[in-house]
Scaffold this active site. Structure first.
Site, short mmCIF file in Angstrom:
data_model
loop_
_atom_site.label_atom_id
_atom_site.label_comp_id
_atom_site.label_asym_id
_atom_site.label_seq_id
_atom_site.Cartn_x
_atom_site.Cartn_y
_atom_site.Cartn_z
CB SER A 276 1.19 15.37 31.31
OG SER A 276 -0.20 15.37 31.63
NE ARG A 315 4.50 -5.62 -14.17
CZ ARG A 315 4.62 -5.39 -15.48
NH1 ARG A 315 3.59 -4.90 -16.15
NH2 ARG A 315 5.75 -5.62 -16.08
#
Lengths: 458, 458, 458, 458
Positions: A276, A315
């Site tokens: 931590s 497309r």
């Protein structure tokens, strides 16, 4: 460009490299080289032009930042890259430059490049998946008979074995391995369709060109171009998502078992791992965290792939582009998760004593079904269940063991003691006896998993 | 790390810079400097220590690649950065280094850094949102009375005006502007809670430190730390998502109207814009494509934010990390879309003639409701609708105008001609007459929008 | 139709009724009645026709199953319903039947109907939200000074107070209450645009009709029809999603604290509540389960709303229909979660003794930051952190209290004992001392929440 | 309960029935009957008890509304149902009632019931998928050589054939058919694990019981219970999602080609189909709408399945419940879409003349790549592309055919006319010549699809 630092910390440097700009541009150029060479071989373009083109297909020749800038208005990364390649070829061979990208289209090069980098990505995934599976098999073996609380709806349920629990984690990974292998055969396919999927500009040799390219690139030759038919590709992405889902299951169990109040598992401890920024005592489950993060993010990527399938006509507008942009994150997350868990499982700290203590702390309540089953044969299940519910509640209040309360109760009631076998009742509360069956199942599962892996190797 | 080249091409270089590694590290260091200085001001740490710390809070001092590498095992980017900062301070002032990050926690620095870079991102968004709105207001004004087919379910419906259509696009953007402004006031808040949200290590001065920091950083002072209560922050992300949704609506209309067969709109034409790698005639709607891509991707990011809200206890495991990693993509997509559409609308090519031709090509069918309404007053709506349906179908088969067929029909039938005003019938088929009402509505909307923008400026 | 039995069990019967077929058809008929009456008042249709129409606008007159069947080919539920209504009116008043749905469109009636049922749904939500908030305020008050472990990344972090933890749960709910109120004012708006949003068939009285309708139905009069501009409506759905996210946060904390190994909280016990079909001892956290289920499902609904925003032209094809169909589930989930948690919090069993035991079981490790802070003032933070890390590890191995080990260590080392105040060190390990600050913060938060609720009532 | 009327209109009555309350309760009772009978066969419970239990396993005996009401507090639909079944058996055979649900658990009965109803659902899907594929094959055959504009990014690209386009639609459906078949073999598996997956209460006969049950119910016997290992089940749901994605692709193409301005396709016309509540001329593409709605909704369901995979320990809290509740909607949407498109394709109206006109309306621009390819062989591709871009732009301005402009240009320039074959140039602009290649590809694809279907039947 640079994604956020947070993404980078959640994947591996290897996978980050597999999808970085340079890797994708390299793969695009690999496509262009393979196209030219195949076309030369099939007699579509001159051999010396092909050689000249292939010679310029190296990423370091090109200015990626400039290409990205131009891509914003061009609408595709392929267009400025092909322009730059053409220009580069033209500097040494003007005629050859006319044959760059001959008869192909932007989507051909981008899709095939994505296939190529994805193949590399899958190699990384398979490697670490095997590593993780290996560690898990070892755990099954070592803990086939280690009793642990089974928990349902986050409440104590009954006793199982830790080995069987790990077997439950492992089986989906072995299945993912098999599914990923079979699906990548289908999905790692050449994309070559030309402007609208007909390869019209290559005439009768089109099919030959495609076959040569597929063979040279080591890709599957698809039945047809798949510009707007993305199902096999999407299935591959979904397989990766399923894998991440299975990793998430392991990670949540790991995180829950690593809670201080449970204390049954811990990730390996190492300097700089899971500390931590302020609390000296902290040992955060960093591997579980990484895998859970991936499990949180991946379903939304899978949804994006599926939502992009409705690509218009020959497309898509917006959906193809979205799919391609979403794709890499699947692999970045998956490999981050896989690598983290493989590391955690390799050095997993298993606290078998604590597992047993946590069972004992239940004061016998988790054997209430087993006891009720014994009682039921004498007094019927309804009475048995009512009695057990009562005793469990009294035991909770008085902090006495359910077993002794039950035996006393049976002893004091002739109608019970005459119909119920006290010895079988006692056995119903025995942790080791309760572990015998799960231990046997764990060993069976271990064998099945090894068999499945063996078959997978054929 | 480098995200894919595809993401980069779909955003702006400005927004990419707002969230790049260096920007985030700069913001993290800005937090650390502000923390130290505020603590000095509040008497928590010595003033010279604070100055020493602040003096080292510059991104160029640190090796980002090494920090990312370490973050993978540390579980957070903050931990190695703070370590590096501490080390760097210690080199010149050992005592001061003991006060780096004093009483704070990793999440404080990361969350606040995200708030700071997000504020920059919102400035870019507001700028281009204003630009886009400006162009749209001009279009409303210019085309308030330009007739265009209204289409429902992708079929011709009736006549409206192009100005009114654009007003429909604009209103949500003006609302987004207002909502973004009010939500950012709430969400761009300091995060400062220390290890578990109590700022326990800062004692009684904790609240003073927070207030000084918030003031110095120009951030909102929240009622409480929001480590695991992310609702205001998530709302801000959702507001950006709503904006993208509204941009997607504009983009789909633009793309549909730009189809060659419709031909009513075209994006501005420019060298290198929207071309094809193979087809010389192509003019792809690149801005629409960019915005549609964003609209495809963003809802999944919003879902990820919401799904990450269930953060456990005082700091989440996996969900906080997921949220932070998902966040930047919202802004990358949004600004890419906004910038592209702002460009498209600034130079939008409007083909008013084609709009009229497309209405005329309907041969009057789109006036069938209007005609039925006129007929209805004479013969009831049911008969009117049946008659119009019949005539429209005949007209479609015979390619004759509905109007002349209807007038002939009315003329030939005394029961009709006696009850129906032929002149009103004729008027029902008049394009310009049909445009009068939408034109008036467009002008009303324009005024409302300008008023709303004016109010927004107060 | 009938959804699955599972959905039903996860919501309340009240909310299920708010969105059932009959409720929606009633709301659609309410629209038609209001339309006719407003048109009569504005002089658009004859008053007796309006009365005749309004008289038939009752759901029990219509065959819902037949309407649904017809809707499948018609493409909208409105079309067969309006047909049936027209037919029904015609049976008594042929002329009046010609004025049914005059100048309106399917989307007008469906959207407005959804607005009307949503208003009812929000009333249920507000009621139970107030109930839940009330219970939580009581808990804050009662437990402002009850020590509990704060946990980060599912690991013990430091001491906080249970009241402060509950304040953290409550604040987002109070914010949701405020946001829901303000957003519903914007979003519960009449939809009336006619075929393409111009109300062309109502001529100059269109605006009057709309205003009368909005007033009569108690709905907001929007600046323009919102057929394909759904931002305000989507924002309302997103607000409900944020609420569910905040409920999910409460639920995960509740479920984790109710684990047998933690044992700090339990849902109220009741006959038939949370039992198992086979295990007599089971007490499943059913309220947490219901809320977590909602939290799992809702983000995907929110994404669907956002993804549906790109509605084409003047009425969407597929996306509007998707949005409408997704909408009710938001409210079903939200109310199921809210009602379940309101019940759980009303009778929540808080085990304060266990909370303290769990802190004590940490053997002082969770005070390591506090102790390090005390040490730091004497020996610098770096040395302090290193020392504390060492001691915590030794304490874990030897199962000795960190406090006594630290004091012994300090005592044995002159360089330490001379610089560190042993009394302050001792205090750093005192649970009650550590709770003083969070207790004070809890009381401050309680006051802030009460103030906010008070303001909300104005 | 009743879901909204909107869901109902978007699926078929058959699929709605497959997942309605009664169907699920029937399947749950079928599980209980099969369990009892298998346990009797394996000697676990008395045969007459099994018969007594099986005799009461009929849905009409039970009050579903009461069961749902009780399920809300019980936390599971199984608990009140099993209670009711036990009670019902007890009324005629008290002893037998003690053997109801013997050794099983709620999740066993619910999961297996879902498997059973899902099998029925898949039968419906396969039937209509075959129907749709059949219609599409007919279209490929009929239109192999019908020229149509290929469109990329919603702009005209080149010429292809409508048959080839339909082949593109069909191939993913044929693949879905195969994948669904193979995945359902894996996923339609018995769930029987008892309280924690060990079947501990059934002792050594557990495995026999499971095998008998699986055989009797016609389900796959899994390698292990899959209570919290849902990968195979989720894969099945994802396969349905992929199918819906492929249907969405067909639907968007259909909707776009059915636009009045395009006019190439129309859904079959029928009374009451696709009309408007107000516009007599409307012919809305209702099948496309239904399929697009499904395609909009389904990805979010898929995400929910994936996100629910992290099920804790031996039974999930909230995630299992979410998955089960999300599941049916996948099938409701899929079958609605499939059925609608099957209907549309059976009677699809193909306007081949309009297809040709739309090509011709491009004035030759769509042949610019082909022409450039011809020119390139003479003058190099760069010059060819530049020239074609120029001519296309001039043609657009002057509304002259590109072909004649090009031929004139070549003719006027000796350096060109000497190097370019005018006849080949002319051919580049020939629609039928351009269709030859796609026609051939369409016929190849048709053969491949028929072969694949043939193999699938083996």
């Amino acid at each position: 460009m640079s994604a956020t630092i947070f993404d980078a910390a959640l994947t591996t440097s290897e996978m980050a490299a597999a999808f970085d700009d340079a890797a994708i541009v390299r793969a695009m150029l690999r496509f262009e080289a393979a196209l030219a060479l195949a076309q030369a071989e099939a007699g579509v373009i001159p051999a010396d032009a092909a050689r000249a083109i292939a010679g310029r297909c190296r990423a370091e020749h090109y200015d990626l930042a400039a290409i990205i800038e131009e891509a914003r208005s061009a609408g595709s990364v392929a267009i400025p890259l092909i322009k730059a390649l053409t220009h580069s070829v033209a500097q040494t061979d003007a005629k050859a430059s006319g044959f760059v990208h001959w008869g192909s289209t932007s989507q051909d090069v981008i899709d095939t490049a994505m296939v190529l980098v994805t193949r590399d990505a899958l190699t990384l995934i398979e490697r670490d998946l095997d590593d993780l599976i290996g560690s898990l098999l070892t755990l099954i073996d070592a803990h086939a008979a280690t009793p642990i609380l089974a928990r349902t709806l986050l409440q104590p349920a009954q006793v199982t074995s830790f080995g069987l629990k790990v077997a439950g984690w492992t089986a989906p990974l072995v299945r993912s391995r098999e599914h990923l292998r079979s699906q990548q055969k289908r999905a790692l396919a050449l994309q070559l369709g030309g402007a609208v999927g007909t390869l019209s500009a290559m005439g009768t040799q089109a099919s030959d060109v495609a076959k040569i390219m597929a063979a040279n690139l080591g890709l599957t030759m698809p039945a047809a171009p798949w510009h707007t038919q993305r199902d096999q590709w999407v299935r591959l992405g979904l397989e990766v998502s399923v894998l991440v889902g299975s990793l998430g299951k392991i990670a949540i169990d790991l995180a829950l078992l690593a809670q201080a109040e449970v204390g049954e598992l811990a990730e390996p401890s190492a300097i700089g791992r899971g500390g931590s920024s302020t609390m000296p005592h902290k040992q955060n489950p960093v591997a579980a965290m990484t895998a859970l993060t991936a499990a949180h993010r991946t379903p939304h990527r899978a949804a994006a792939l599926l939502a992009a399938m409705g690509q218009q006509h020959e497309r898509g507008l917006g959906n193809w582009q979205a799919e391609i942009a979403e794709w890499p994150a699947l692999f970045l997350s998956a490999h981050g998760a896989l690598h983290a868990l493989a590391g955690a499982m390799r050095g997993l700290r298993v606290n078998a004593a604590r597992m047993r203590e946590n069972i004992e702390a239940q004061n016998g309540a988790v054997f209430s079904e087993a006891a009720a089953m014994v009682l039921a044969s004498g007094i019927g299940r309804d009475r048995a269940q009512v009695l057990m519910r009562q005793l469990v509640r009294q035991a909770a209040t008085s902090a006495q063991p359910v077993e002794s309360m039950l035996l006393a109760h049976v002893h004091s009631d002739n109608s019970l003691s005459s119909r119920v076998d006290a010895e079988r009742l006692r056995l119903a509360f025995d942790i080791d006896a309760a572990t015998a069956l799960p231990a046997q199942l764990a060993r069976q599962q271990l064998q099945l998993l090894r068999d499945a892996l063996g078959r997978g190797e054929d």
